[in-house]
Design a protein around this motif. Sequence first.
Motif, PDB file in Angstrom:
ATOM      1  N   UNK A   1      43.841  44.563  39.189  1.00 30.43           N
ATOM      2  CA  UNK A   1      43.074  43.457  38.958  1.00 30.43           C
ATOM      3  C   UNK A   1      41.656  43.633  39.384  1.00 30.43           C
ATOM      4  N   UNK A   2      41.364  44.047  40.435  1.00 30.78           N
ATOM      5  CA  UNK A   2      39.693  44.039  40.917  1.00 30.78           C
ATOM      6  C   UNK A   2      39.281  45.150  40.022  1.00 30.78           C
ATOM      7  N   UNK A   3      39.828  46.340  39.829  1.00 37.14           N
ATOM      8  CA  UNK A   3      39.345  47.166  39.106  1.00 37.14           C
ATOM      9  C   UNK A   3      38.914  46.955  37.791  1.00 37.14           C
TER      10      UNK A   3
ATOM     11  N   UNK B   1      37.003  39.318  47.470  1.00 34.13           N
ATOM     12  CA  UNK B   1      38.663  39.653  46.934  1.00 34.13           C
ATOM     13  C   UNK B   1      38.726  38.670  45.448  1.00 34.13           C
ATOM     14  N   UNK B   2      39.817  39.301  44.705  1.00 31.71           N
ATOM     15  CA  UNK B   2      40.377  38.558  43.789  1.00 31.71           C
ATOM     16  C   UNK B   2      41.343  37.498  44.196  1.00 31.71           C
ATOM     17  N   UNK B   3      41.355  36.308  43.197  1.00 31.25           N
ATOM     18  CA  UNK B   3      42.439  35.348  43.889  1.00 31.25           C
ATOM     19  C   UNK B   3      43.636  35.981  43.758  1.00 31.25           C
ATOM     20  N   UNK B   4      44.801  35.248  44.523  1.00 26.46           N
ATOM     21  CA  UNK B   4      46.009  35.925  44.860  1.00 26.46           C
ATOM     22  C   UNK B   4      47.257  35.000  44.205  1.00 26.46           C
ATOM     23  N   UNK B   5      48.397  35.709  43.997  1.00 27.26           N
ATOM     24  CA  UNK B   5      49.543  34.734  43.525  1.00 27.26           C
ATOM     25  C   UNK B   5      50.847  35.560  44.167  1.00 27.26           C
ATOM     26  N   UNK B   6      51.748  34.920  44.224  1.00 22.46           N
ATOM     27  CA  UNK B   6      53.131  35.266  44.505  1.00 22.46           C
ATOM     28  C   UNK B   6      53.532  36.390  43.491  1.00 22.46           C
ATOM     29  N   UNK B   7      54.008  37.467  43.882  1.00 24.88           N
ATOM     30  CA  UNK B   7      54.321  38.510  42.915  1.00 24.88           C
ATOM     31  C   UNK B   7      55.689  38.794  42.531  1.00 24.88           C
ATOM     32  N   UNK B   8      55.655  38.670  41.097  1.00 24.96           N
ATOM     33  CA  UNK B   8      57.121  38.782  40.409  1.00 24.96           C
ATOM     34  C   UNK B   8      57.730  40.082  40.644  1.00 24.96           C
ATOM     35  N   UNK B   9      56.800  41.210  40.715  1.00 27.27           N
ATOM     36  CA  UNK B   9      57.418  42.444  41.014  1.00 27.27           C
ATOM     37  C   UNK B   9      58.333  42.489  42.425  1.00 27.27           C
TER      38      UNK B   9
END
Length: 424
Positions: free
Chosen positions: A47-49, A281-289
């Motif tokens: 995502x940040x890349x 940093x980039x915004x975050x979210x709960x991760x599906x993985x």
Amino acid sequence: MALWTVRGDGRPIDGDAIAPQERLSWPRTIGFGAQHLVAMAGATILVPATTGLPVSTTLLFSGVGTLLFLVITRNMVPSYLGASFAFIAPLSAARDEGIAAQLGGVLAAGLLVIIIGVAVKALGVRLLEAVMPPVVTGAVVVLIGLNLSHRATDSFAQQPLPAVVTMGIILLCGVLGRGTFFRFSVLIGVVAGWVLGFSLGLVDTGALGRAAWFGLPEFHAPELRPSVTLLVLPVVIVLVAENVGHVKAIAALTGRNLDGNVGDSIIANGVSTALAGFGGGSGTATYSENIGVMGVTKVFSTAAYAVTGVAAVLMSFSPKVTAALATIPAGVVGGATLVLFGLISLVGVRVWMENGVDLTNPGNALVGGAALVAGVGDLTLELGDMELGGLVWGSLLVVILHPVLRWLRAARKVDRREDLTGKP
């Protein structure tokens, strides 16, 4: 009082689920933390890349955000907060505005998510049930898994051999394995695919060789610009929907009622995102993985996520470790996520089944179906300078249209009764 109670003698028993506030022995817990680290690393780096934000800084705030999430939710909701893909489109569109302006948008989104979380917590579960009943939350969970499916299939197609090996090992260990092989099926599959990738020359180690062992993350201050903020704000709907879907998915997997934790979960995600925007940093979210990993292993211990969060913070100070994670072959990622994203989608179906959702109801069937097709097809439309993808449109369709149409349908029935009786 201990944060986690040790389950039995610290060793997993076949078929036994480990609850969020329990843990196994620390060596095994660290192993499960490593498994979650592998699951989240590729996306959190990508995502940040893609958006031009610093990778190491995003990793730092991802780890810090995860630890804050566990504290705010009182160790009740296991989750890793990785870099959210929902931010890719708006942050990429705002890339010419500079990093400071991008971060201003992330900060604004995080603050708005906090406000929504406080409202949900203050007004209680009734607000949640009114706005996002099981038919909506189940659809969001299905949508999250299926919207991501093209990422898995694209990566799988790039390198089919390591993808097949990775997927095959995960399936064999997850279905036929016992003990350690069952619990660590995802990690075993990814490591085996990674080693195969090295042997086939599919791993580019050039960046790894050039990277330094130690280095400080790259910090930036945010700058609030209305044009960029308006680009990013639609992401808020996705973040809130993902949080509700995450909590519902965990509740379905663990057999617990976690509705009272939804407000805390949203607040924690908002704090994590705002903090990332404030520092670079980039915004975050709960991760599906990581939900997928829990679904496979039946280990829901938040201790494993604490280990992953601490590891992410430490890794952010080592460019070489970050570069090493970036060498995971695309095929390996594809093979693992093909299993994990599919599992997430089925958890959404499970939410429908356990709550007796009537899919013959036109409101449920038509709105839910349209939302799923928008998400799976990754419907992408431009509104002025904004480009919104399938996850946004699918979430908007089901979160907004379903309650509106349900209200209109109820109003029509009332009108019909009045016509028949002649009384209001």
